[in-house]
Design a protein around this motif. Structure first.
Motif, mmCIF file in Angstrom:
data_model
loop_
_atom_site.group_PDB
_atom_site.id
_atom_site.type_symbol
_atom_site.label_atom_id
_atom_site.label_comp_id
_atom_site.label_asym_id
_atom_site.label_seq_id
_atom_site.Cartn_x
_atom_site.Cartn_y
_atom_site.Cartn_z
ATOM 1 N N ASP A 72 31.487 -21.501 -5.423
ATOM 2 C CA ASP A 72 31.092 -22.298 -4.250
ATOM 3 C C ASP A 72 29.595 -22.145 -4.201
ATOM 4 N N GLU A 73 28.855 -23.141 -3.590
ATOM 5 C CA GLU A 73 27.472 -23.384 -3.533
ATOM 6 C C GLU A 73 26.845 -22.831 -2.067
ATOM 7 N N VAL A 74 25.881 -22.119 -1.853
ATOM 8 C CA VAL A 74 25.069 -21.897 -0.572
ATOM 9 C C VAL A 74 23.709 -22.450 -0.622
ATOM 10 N N LEU A 75 23.326 -23.296 0.247
ATOM 11 C CA LEU A 75 22.165 -24.058 0.018
ATOM 12 C C LEU A 75 21.012 -23.654 1.211
ATOM 13 N N PHE A 76 19.947 -23.536 0.842
ATOM 14 C CA PHE A 76 18.964 -23.243 1.696
ATOM 15 C C PHE A 76 17.760 -24.003 1.114
ATOM 16 N N PRO A 77 16.227 -24.063 2.033
ATOM 17 C CA PRO A 77 15.391 -24.553 1.559
ATOM 18 C C PRO A 77 14.652 -23.479 0.485
ATOM 19 N N GLN A 78 13.801 -24.000 -0.147
ATOM 20 C CA GLN A 78 13.045 -23.416 -1.287
ATOM 21 C C GLN A 78 12.371 -22.120 -0.994
ATOM 22 N N HIS A 79 11.677 -22.062 0.106
ATOM 23 C CA HIS A 79 10.772 -20.862 0.382
ATOM 24 C C HIS A 79 11.569 -20.155 1.558
ATOM 25 N N SER A 80 12.720 -19.714 1.343
ATOM 26 C CA SER A 80 13.566 -19.095 2.702
ATOM 27 C C SER A 80 13.626 -17.592 2.403
ATOM 28 N N PHE A 81 14.245 -17.116 3.750
ATOM 29 C CA PHE A 81 14.457 -15.591 3.703
ATOM 30 C C PHE A 81 15.344 -15.291 2.545
ATOM 31 N N LEU A 82 14.671 -14.236 1.672
ATOM 32 C CA LEU A 82 15.643 -13.813 0.620
ATOM 33 C C LEU A 82 17.107 -13.435 0.497
ATOM 34 N N MET A 83 17.311 -12.863 1.927
ATOM 35 C CA MET A 83 18.788 -12.341 1.917
ATOM 36 C C MET A 83 19.725 -13.629 1.821
ATOM 37 N N TYR A 84 19.249 -14.602 2.160
ATOM 38 C CA TYR A 84 20.384 -15.924 1.739
ATOM 39 C C TYR A 84 21.001 -15.842 0.532
ATOM 40 N N ASN A 129 10.723 -20.437 10.136
ATOM 41 C CA ASN A 129 11.027 -19.957 8.835
ATOM 42 C C ASN A 129 10.202 -18.884 8.710
ATOM 43 N N ASN A 130 10.812 -18.070 7.728
ATOM 44 C CA ASN A 130 9.849 -16.712 7.136
ATOM 45 C C ASN A 130 10.069 -17.241 5.673
ATOM 46 N N PRO A 131 9.259 -17.216 4.823
ATOM 47 C CA PRO A 131 7.583 -16.793 5.322
ATOM 48 C C PRO A 131 6.739 -17.887 5.505
ATOM 49 N N THR A 132 7.063 -19.041 5.494
ATOM 50 C CA THR A 132 6.111 -20.003 5.936
ATOM 51 C C THR A 132 5.707 -20.297 7.036
ATOM 52 N N GLY A 133 6.380 -19.988 8.100
ATOM 53 C CA GLY A 133 5.861 -19.839 9.577
ATOM 54 C C GLY A 133 6.046 -21.239 10.254
ATOM 55 N N SER A 134 6.784 -22.203 9.314
ATOM 56 C CA SER A 134 6.847 -23.695 9.944
ATOM 57 C C SER A 134 8.319 -23.625 10.595
ATOM 58 N N ALA A 173 5.719 -18.260 14.627
ATOM 59 C CA ALA A 173 6.234 -17.024 14.874
ATOM 60 C C ALA A 173 5.053 -15.876 15.112
ATOM 61 N N ASN A 174 5.326 -14.742 14.509
ATOM 62 C CA ASN A 174 4.398 -13.595 14.841
ATOM 63 C C ASN A 174 3.765 -13.153 13.429
ATOM 64 N N PHE A 175 3.209 -14.071 12.578
ATOM 65 C CA PHE A 175 2.869 -13.943 11.276
ATOM 66 C C PHE A 175 2.063 -15.322 10.753
ATOM 67 N N LEU A 176 1.340 -15.048 9.880
ATOM 68 C CA LEU A 176 0.388 -16.202 9.435
ATOM 69 C C LEU A 176 0.816 -16.255 7.895
ATOM 70 N N LEU A 177 0.695 -17.623 7.230
ATOM 71 C CA LEU A 177 0.693 -17.595 5.842
ATOM 72 C C LEU A 177 -0.741 -18.162 5.529
#
Ligand SMILES: *Cc1c(COP(=O)(O)O)cnc(C)c1O
Length: 371
Positions: A112-124, A167-172, A307-311
């Motif tokens: 199976d495949e699990v899909l997410f955006p390029q700069h996603s939270f690493l746990m996915y 999103n983490n880490p982009t903040g968008s 969110a509560n961080f800046l990139l």
């Protein structure tokens, strides 16, 4: 009698698909040689949790000889009242991390495949690999989730789409219209998981939704955590809300007593202290704007932040790179997050700290820029 050397032992072979995993490394909390450390690497709430949560946690110390209530019934009731969700469509976990893990465990495996955006939270990616499924990253545009790129990456094997919003880490973040378009363009049987770890930080801008309205009508799960604005990451507690058949299936893979009683008690109290939470959201908002403007005034690029961080973007130039800035800040006892492992080698992720810690960060960063 002489002890014979132990025979060379062959080790049991771990499942081959685990080879690909680069284990998660949390934000650092120590800086060599620094007397006082300022930790801005894990998006923690610098003010700490509500005092009501701390009291509830302390009271729970009287019953440490008892197993926790199984299934977190009292916390699920509290969440159900707070958000007007049915309690039997909520599942709690040791952090929303565990909820993410249970989702993959329940719905994806080898082939199976699990899909997410390029700069996603690493746990996915990590949970996907833990269960032998294949992680697929869709390109982003300007460090923002690209709904069309996600849709283009769907195959017959896709089981889950993960999306953190903001999103983490982009903040968008993506708007409610984009989110709705994504959901209805995805095949209905694909599970869309909207990770709202930073949802509370979104002030009412009108174009944002945590996705709750999609849960009732589609195969969508939203996840939340007490680790960020509620200030309880040490207790590991988070939850998911989804369609009943999805949540019921997840209970089959849940470990018994997966959330501790002190964590349940503290989370219920934290949820009640709405004023405390809102005060932190407001403080964070003003500090975030102040810090962002100050960093921009130094000539550095800072991504829009929800969110509560800046990139923060650094030049690709000897002595001025993100890794140089990171080393310089560390030498001043300030710990931020390098994000090369998120595919962002020229950026640093910097958590909004207390007003005083932010002042120290700005002073050190200014020194770095001028050096
Ligand atoms: C911090 C974070 C989480 C995980 O938090 P828990 O402590 O496991 O609840 C989940 N998703 C994102 C995007 C995060 O940044």
């Amino acid at each position: 009698m002489m002890q014979r050397p132990a025979p060379a032992m062959s080790s049991p072979a771990p499942k081959a698909y685990l080879d690909a995993i680069a284990p998660y490394v949390g934000g650092k909390s120590k800086a060599e040689g620094a007397e006082r450390v300022i930790k801005l690497s894990s998006n923690e709430n610098p003010q700490g949790p509500s005092p009501l949560a701390v009291c509830a946690f302390a009271d729970a110390a009287a019953s440490l000889n008892r197993y926790p209530e199984d299934g977190c019934a009292s916390l699920r009731e509290a969440i159900a009242r707070h958000y007007h969700f049915p309690a039997d469509q909520i599942i709690c976990g040791a952090g929303s991390d565990e909820v993410i893990g249970m989702l993959v465990h329940t719905f994806a495996g080898v082939g199976d495949e699990v899909l997410f955006p390029q700069h996603s939270f690493l746990m996915y990616r990590i949970y996907t690999q833990q269960y032998g499924a294949t992680p697929v990253a869709a390109p982003e545009h300007n460090l923002r989730t690209d709904v069309d790129a996600l849709l283009d990456s769907v195959t017959k094997r896709t089981k889950i789409v993960f999306l953190a919003n903001p999103n983490n880490p982009t903040g968008s973040y993506i708007t409610v219209d984009e989110l709705t378009r994504l959901r209805y363009a995805l095949p209905a049987q694909i599970l869309l998981v909207i990770d709202g770890a930073y949802s509370e930080y979104m002030r009412d801008d009108g174009d944002y939704s945590d996705g709750r309205e999609l849960v009732g009508r589609t195969n969508t799960v939203i996840t939340r955590t007490f680790s960020k604005v509620y200030g309880l990451p040490a207790l590991r507690i988070g939850w998911g809300y989804g369609p009943k058949p999805v949540i019921d299936a997840m209970y089959k893979v849940r470990s018994p007593f997966n959330v501790s009683q002190p964590a349940i008690a503290a989370a219920i109290a934290a949820l009640k202290d709405v004023d405390y939470m809102h005060a932190e959201v407001t403080r964070n908002y003003h500090e975030r704007e102040r810090v962002r403007n100050a960093i921009r005034a130094m000539g550095l690029m800072v991504s829009p932040a929800a969110a509560n961080f800046l990139l923060v973007h650094f030049a690709d130039e000897a002595g001025k790179r993100a890794s140089d800035a990171n080393q310089f800040l560390l030498s001043r006892g300030i710990i931020v997050r390098e994000v090369a492992n998120y595919g962002l080698p020229n950026h640093l992720r910097i958590t909004i700290g207390s007003d005083q810690d932010n002042d120290a960060l700005l002073a050190a960063l200014a020194e770095f820029v001028q050096s």
